[in-house]
Design an enzyme around this catalytic site. Sequence first.
Site, short mmCIF file in Angstrom:
data_model
loop_
_atom_site.label_atom_id
_atom_site.label_comp_id
_atom_site.label_asym_id
_atom_site.label_seq_id
_atom_site.Cartn_x
_atom_site.Cartn_y
_atom_site.Cartn_z
N ASP A 36 -12.52 8.23 14.52
CA ASP A 36 -12.57 6.80 14.83
C ASP A 36 -11.53 6.07 13.99
O ASP A 36 -10.89 6.67 13.12
CB ASP A 36 -13.99 6.21 14.74
N LYS B 147 -9.55 3.90 11.25
CA LYS B 147 -9.75 3.59 9.82
C LYS B 147 -9.58 2.08 9.68
O LYS B 147 -8.46 1.57 9.67
CB LYS B 147 -8.75 4.36 8.95
N ASP C 189 0.82 -1.21 0.00
CA ASP C 189 0.00 0.00 0.00
C ASP C 189 0.86 1.26 0.00
O ASP C 189 0.52 2.25 -0.66
CB ASP C 189 -0.90 0.03 1.24
N ALA C 190 1.98 1.23 0.73
CA ALA C 190 2.82 2.43 0.82
C ALA C 190 3.38 2.80 -0.56
O ALA C 190 3.45 3.98 -0.92
CB ALA C 190 3.95 2.21 1.80
N SER D 162 -14.68 7.70 -1.62
CA SER D 162 -13.43 7.32 -0.99
C SER D 162 -13.09 8.40 0.04
O SER D 162 -13.98 9.17 0.44
CB SER D 162 -12.35 7.21 -2.07
N LYS E 24 -14.00 13.31 10.85
CA LYS E 24 -15.16 13.89 10.13
C LYS E 24 -15.63 15.12 10.90
O LYS E 24 -15.68 15.08 12.14
CB LYS E 24 -16.31 12.88 10.08
N LYS F 106 -3.36 8.72 7.73
CA LYS F 106 -2.83 7.35 7.60
C LYS F 106 -1.51 7.20 8.33
O LYS F 106 -0.69 8.12 8.35
CB LYS F 106 -2.68 7.00 6.11
P1 NAD Z 1 -9.17 4.51 1.56
O1 NAD Z 1 -9.17 3.12 2.04
O2 NAD Z 1 -7.90 5.27 1.69
O3 NAD Z 1 -10.32 5.33 2.30
C1 NAD Z 1 -11.71 5.20 2.03
C2 NAD Z 1 -12.33 4.03 2.69
O4 NAD Z 1 -12.01 4.01 4.07
C3 NAD Z 1 -13.84 4.09 2.67
O5 NAD Z 1 -14.33 3.56 1.49
C4 NAD Z 1 -14.20 3.27 3.88
O6 NAD Z 1 -14.60 2.01 3.49
C5 NAD Z 1 -12.93 3.14 4.66
N1 NAD Z 1 -13.08 3.42 6.09
C6 NAD Z 1 -12.50 2.66 7.06
N2 NAD Z 1 -12.78 3.13 8.26
C7 NAD Z 1 -13.59 4.21 8.09
C8 NAD Z 1 -14.21 5.11 8.99
N3 NAD Z 1 -14.06 5.01 10.31
N4 NAD Z 1 -14.97 6.10 8.48
C9 NAD Z 1 -15.12 6.24 7.14
N5 NAD Z 1 -14.54 5.42 6.23
C10 NAD Z 1 -13.79 4.41 6.70
O7 NAD Z 1 -9.63 4.63 0.14
P2 NAD Z 1 -9.83 3.55 -0.93
O8 NAD Z 1 -10.18 4.31 -2.14
O9 NAD Z 1 -10.76 2.48 -0.48
O10 NAD Z 1 -8.43 2.87 -1.07
C11 NAD Z 1 -7.28 3.56 -1.28
C12 NAD Z 1 -6.20 2.86 -0.50
O11 NAD Z 1 -6.23 1.48 -0.77
C13 NAD Z 1 -4.85 3.37 -0.93
O12 NAD Z 1 -4.45 4.45 -0.13
C14 NAD Z 1 -3.98 2.15 -0.77
O13 NAD Z 1 -3.45 2.13 0.54
C15 NAD Z 1 -4.94 1.01 -0.93
N6 NAD Z 1 -4.77 0.44 -2.29
C16 NAD Z 1 -3.72 -0.38 -2.47
C17 NAD Z 1 -3.48 -0.93 -3.70
C18 NAD Z 1 -2.32 -1.86 -3.86
O14 NAD Z 1 -2.10 -2.32 -4.98
N7 NAD Z 1 -1.59 -2.17 -2.81
C19 NAD Z 1 -4.31 -0.63 -4.79
C20 NAD Z 1 -5.39 0.23 -4.59
C21 NAD Z 1 -5.61 0.77 -3.33
#
Ligand code: NAD
Length: 350
Positions: free
Chosen positions: A122, A124, A37-38, A86, A309, A333
């Site tokens: 809260d 993540k 992810d990083a 997101s 939020k 993060k």
């Molecule tokens: P995100 O995971 O950074 O943030 C959005 C999501 O956070 C929301 O959809 C929700 O489900 C979740 N979430 C968890 N706790 C929450 C809370 N308390 N309140 C509100 N939402 C909450 O965004 P994303 O678009 O789902 O994913 C992006 C992240 O996923 C990237 O930053 C990366 O780390 C990872 N990613 C990794 C790869 C990879 O190949 N390794 C590919 C795509 C995405």
Amino acid sequence: MIAVSTIDPAARLRELRDLIHEYDYRYYVLDDPTVEDAAYDALYRELKALEEAHPELADPNSPTRRVGGAVLEGFASKPHRRRMYSLDNAMAEDEWRDFVTRAANKLERDGVAFDAPAFWVDPKFDGLALEIIYENGVYAGALTRGDGEVGEDVTENVRTVRNVPLDLRPHAARAGLPVPRLLEVRGEVVMTRQDFYELNERQREQGGKVFANPRNAAAGSVRQLDSRISATRPLTFFTYAVGSQDWGDGLAGPGWATHSAVMAGLKALGLPVAGQGKVVTADEVYPYFEAMGRQRQELPFEIDGVVVKVDSLALQEALGFTDRAPRFAVALKFPAHEAETVLKHIDVQV
Ligand code: NAD
């Protein structure tokens, strides 16, 4: 190793967009990412910065303009009544301060006061985003986030998640709340570390797929075409927001004016809410984030940061959304070097 050109911004933009589209597909559709992810986050931030520096090279199909995810072949798809978004990320305290300044500036332009705002914070949760739909208080379906507009219908699979209530009516009666005609609850389905280790142990014994981390195990377990397999997987749901609601008589909700009131209301309706959420001031946000960073190993489930939020629902509405994320919320993060590498702790056979 991927060859990159640093000279021509248009070429670099194309490279980054292609790479991220591919990584998104592997992560969101196949639940089988090929990079940490990083590393993904670093490329994503580079793309965002380059797009900001070169607005003339904007592309409406850029990964920065949309919510990652798509419907896996074999699943029925269904539109969300209200789009699922997101979150924008902040990686350091000054980026958190920038978020507050941006919000204050936007509200000021619109003539709305933002004095001493309260924030809901809260964890993540690191799992799969879900929307669970209740009609007249009874479980009526569940959708994955998908591309934010259309999700996968995982109704039968989510029915088997033990801590998802199937009937809110007894809870509503106990709490003295009305039964909503429609209530969409949003949250994250995760697998606890303990359940993840035990599942992998079983999978290994039975020659099945061994998962790289709890996030992939949770996502892969919900996104099963055979709900009998999902039923054998130990999953846990945490609620973090609401989607569409209809309480009858045109009421938006039972007097909920803040996100913290929504969370208390959802808890009273029997929905699982993690115990770490609370209301804080702007100055208390970063210390909360740092404290969660120290505590994260003690939590039974994995988190990759905290979500902040704006607590007032009126201010949330005034701030609104960009193409991809709300302007009233941000994910702080944990830094990459603190990121947990489950792969190192266990003997993974993939
Ligand atoms: P995100 O995971 O950074 O943030 C959005 C999501 O956070 C929301 O959809 C929700 O489900 C979740 N979430 C968890 N706790 C929450 C809370 N308390 N309140 C509100 N939402 C909450 O965004 P994303 O678009 O789902 O994913 C992006 C992240 O996923 C990237 O930053 C990366 O780390 C990872 N990613 C990794 C790869 C990879 O190949 N390794 C590919 C795509 C995405």
